[in-house]
Design a protein around this motif. Structure first.
Motif, PDB file in Angstrom:
ATOM      1  N   TYR A 365      10.767  42.019 124.161  1.00  0.00           N
ATOM      2  CA  TYR A 365      11.616  41.055 123.474  1.00  0.00           C
ATOM      3  C   TYR A 365      10.781  39.809 123.139  1.00  0.00           C
ATOM      4  N   LYS A 401      24.842  42.064 132.150  1.00  0.00           N
ATOM      5  CA  LYS A 401      24.436  40.755 132.643  1.00  0.00           C
ATOM      6  C   LYS A 401      23.637  40.912 133.930  1.00  0.00           C
ATOM      7  N   ILE A 411      20.114  36.646 132.476  1.00  0.00           N
ATOM      8  CA  ILE A 411      19.814  37.370 131.240  1.00  0.00           C
ATOM      9  C   ILE A 411      21.032  38.195 130.855  1.00  0.00           C
ATOM     10  N   GLU A 412      21.430  38.051 129.609  1.00  0.00           N
ATOM     11  CA  GLU A 412      22.526  38.858 129.066  1.00  0.00           C
ATOM     12  C   GLU A 412      21.992  39.658 127.883  1.00  0.00           C
ATOM     13  N   ASN A 414      22.405  41.834 124.537  1.00  0.00           N
ATOM     14  CA  ASN A 414      23.343  41.841 123.420  1.00  0.00           C
ATOM     15  C   ASN A 414      23.245  43.164 122.666  1.00  0.00           C
ATOM     16  N   SER A 422      18.958  42.629 121.411  1.00  0.00           N
ATOM     17  CA  SER A 422      18.394  41.333 121.788  1.00  0.00           C
ATOM     18  C   SER A 422      18.863  40.983 123.188  1.00  0.00           C
ATOM     19  N   THR A 424      19.749  37.284 125.715  1.00  0.00           N
ATOM     20  CA  THR A 424      19.881  35.833 125.793  1.00  0.00           C
ATOM     21  C   THR A 424      19.521  35.404 127.205  1.00  0.00           C
ATOM     22  N   HIS A 426      19.180  32.421 130.041  1.00  0.00           N
ATOM     23  CA  HIS A 426      19.737  31.125 130.444  1.00  0.00           C
ATOM     24  C   HIS A 426      18.973  30.628 131.668  1.00  0.00           C
ATOM     25  N   THR A 431      18.890  27.725 126.726  1.00  0.00           N
ATOM     26  CA  THR A 431      19.248  29.065 126.272  1.00  0.00           C
ATOM     27  C   THR A 431      18.262  29.525 125.209  1.00  0.00           C
ATOM     28  N   ILE A 432      17.733  30.733 125.392  1.00  0.00           N
ATOM     29  CA  ILE A 432      16.798  31.321 124.430  1.00  0.00           C
ATOM     30  C   ILE A 432      17.275  32.727 124.097  1.00  0.00           C
ATOM     31  N   THR A 433      17.347  33.043 122.803  1.00  0.00           N
ATOM     32  CA  THR A 433      17.668  34.397 122.372  1.00  0.00           C
ATOM     33  C   THR A 433      16.399  35.074 121.881  1.00  0.00           C
ATOM     34  N   GLN A 435      14.751  38.677 120.252  1.00  0.00           N
ATOM     35  CA  GLN A 435      15.017  39.944 119.583  1.00  0.00           C
ATOM     36  C   GLN A 435      14.156  41.058 120.188  1.00  0.00           C
TER      37      GLN A 435
END
Length: 532
Positions: A365, A401, A411-412, A414, A422, A424, A426, A431-433, A435
């Protein structure tokens, strides 16, 4: 960096999660409820919390009693620096050369006790002659003679005056105080701090000191019992045990300076000596938040304990959190009690994933143009690793999660049309997303003949005062950098090896079959000449 490695022999974490200010009784109640839930998830844990301000004082124990003892780790350091401030025989300007008139190098003789107390001496985190082959009890057999041996060979790296956290430095300061007072370290602390402040439940070794208290068993991140650490020469860096009552009384002395017999000594330790970052300075031992909410603090971590203390003399507020487990939540709870807008991460559910469930998350990612996060399996466990940083085990906190072990990150994952595309991340209010960009490369692990491994064994000097020591264990190669842990490296060829704990590689330089040096590939390319 997203994460800082916290499982070290450094006795302290010192990670700072900057956020806005939140205060009030509701926040205190949230922290107490969180600690209760945390202890319910892990019944072997003991968590003790104390918080006080102008209006009230609250003390809560979860899974333990008021008289139970926790190893406070690096909070010991501020006891050591306070003893320096209280001493009439030495002071911040005293040099090591004033105390040790022989047997230490000229560079070591120039180091002042004030530099030791403010982490600006230039000394490394740990000396190169401490045995880190086992973390069960690494400080127990490190003696004063070992310290003097290290100092006899010490050469300055030119970093004096710059902040660099050093367990060696504060342990050495405790050793100096013991020498100049003609007393064991524990008696030095009793003389200058414990007796004047009436602290009757703080010792280097609480065993058999009281009929009522219990010396708690520490637990690792895997929730299994760890060996409780003991100290010899470096006691001043992390040897003390205490309970929440005594720790609150020590915090009270920081607040009520006019009423304390140590008023001036305590005040001196609060004064900023140098900047650590734009938001943090350092006093004599204490870390200082210079942005709101402003407060002084220190934390600690030994093999099975975590501790945190913070206070604000203007708000007359202080907080203490102690636990007999390697819990990153201890720091977060302490910061929350002092008013920082810190998110308390979700707790692991304890559920496990099937291999098919885990496969859905595997991949690479893109966090930033320079950093990627890899999600991969080892055995039946799911791990994550950011470029150039250690790997961390993931624990499920719900559907898609997770949270990391040891470092407070959530970390979640998506999904789009049921496929993970992707994640996300925390951490500390950020917060960083990222891909998903592909699969994690699979690297070879060759089993080289012993003679090809043996020829690489030796010491390689990257720069003055910093070396790589390469050893062999059967057919495996291990590498230890000065002041760091010993880690295995894995062969991709006869001369090229890689780490798994960090994004780094070693490429050995051979000429006519003789090893001349090694290239370290980590944040660039660095050459280390073989010196022995």
């Amino acid at each position: 960096m997203i994460w800082r490695h916290t499982k070290n022999v450094g006795l302290v974490l010192l990670f700072v999660l900057f956020a806005g200010e939140v205060a009030g009784a509701d926040r205190d109640a949230e922290v107490f409820q969180y600690a209760q839930t945390l202890q319910a998830h892990q019944p072997h844990l003991c968590v003790a919390i104390g918080v006080m301000d102008r209006e009230s004082e609250q003390v809560k124990h979860f899974g333990c009693e008021a008289s139970d003892y926790f190893q406070i780790g690096s909070i010991t350091k501020v006891f050591t620096t306070t003893a320096l401030s209280a001493s009439s025989k030495v002071h911040s300007g005293t040099t090591l050369g004033d105390v040790y008139t022989e047997h230490i190098s000229a560079d070591a003789q120039q180091i002042t006790l004030g530099q030791l107390a403010s982490y600006t001496s230039g000394l490394p985190r740990l000396p190169d002659n401490i045995d880190l082959s086992s973390l069960d009890n690494p400080y127990a057999s490190y003696t004063e003679a070992d310290v003097i041996d290290y100092l006899s060979r010490y050469q300055s790296t030119g970093q004096e005056g710059t902040f660099a956290y050093s367990n060696l430095g504060l342990g050495l300061l405790g050793m100096v105080l013991a020498k100049t007072e003609g007393l064991p370290y524990e008696q030095v602390i009793a003389k200058f701090i414990l007796h004047p402040l009436g602290l009757q439940q703080t010792w280097v070794d609480p065993q058999n000191k009281t009929e009522n208290g219990v010396t708690l068993q520490g637990h690792g991140a895997d929730q299994q019992p760890n060996t409780n650490w003991t100290f010899d020469a470096l006691a001043g860096a992390g040897a003390l045990w205490s309970n929440v009552g005594d720790m609150l009384n020590f915090a009270r002395a920081q607040l009520a300076q006019n009423d304390s017999p140590l008023a001036k000594a305590i005040s001196d330790t609060h004064q900023s000596q140098t900047d650590v970052s734009p938001a943090v300075a350092v006093g004599l031992g204490w870390m200082i938040n210079t942005r709101d909410p402003k407060y002084l603090w220190h934390n600690g971590a030994t093999a099975g304990f975590r501790s945190w203390m913070g206070f604000d003399t203007k708000r007359n507020r202080a907080a203490v959190v102690l636990a007999n487990g390697m819990l990153s939540e201890v720091d977060l709870m302490g910061q929350a009690l002092m008013g920082s807008d810190i998110h308390l991460p979700a707790l692991a559910t304890g559920s496990t994933l099937t291999p098919d469930q885990a496969k859905a998350y595997l991949g690479r990612y893109q966090l930033s143009p320079q950093a990627v996060l890899d999600v991969f399996m080892e055995g039946q466990e799911l791990f994550v690793q950011v470029s150039g940083q250690p790997k961390f085990k993931l624990h499920s906190t719900g559907t898609d999660k997770f949270r990391t072990e040891s470092v407070p990150t959530e970390i979640e994952f998506n999904r789009r049309h049921s496929i993970v595309t992707s994640l996300t991340l925390h951490q500390g209010g950020n917060t960083i997303t990222a891909q998903r960009i592909g699969e994690v490369p699979i690297r070879a692990k060759l089993n080289l003949p012993i003679e090809k491994v043996e020829r690489l064994v030796g010491t390689y000097r990257l720069r003055r005062g910093f070396e790589l020591t390469v050893t062999r264990n059967d057919q495996a190669l291990w590498v230890q950098a000065t002041g760091q842990q010993n880690f295995p490296v894995f062969a991709e060829s006869d001369t090229r090896f890689y780490y798994e704990v960090v994004a780094a590689e070693l490429e050995f330089d051979l000429e006519d079959g003789t090893v001349e040096g090694v290239w370290l590939h980590q944040n660039g390319k660095h050459y280390a000449k073989k010196v022995r």
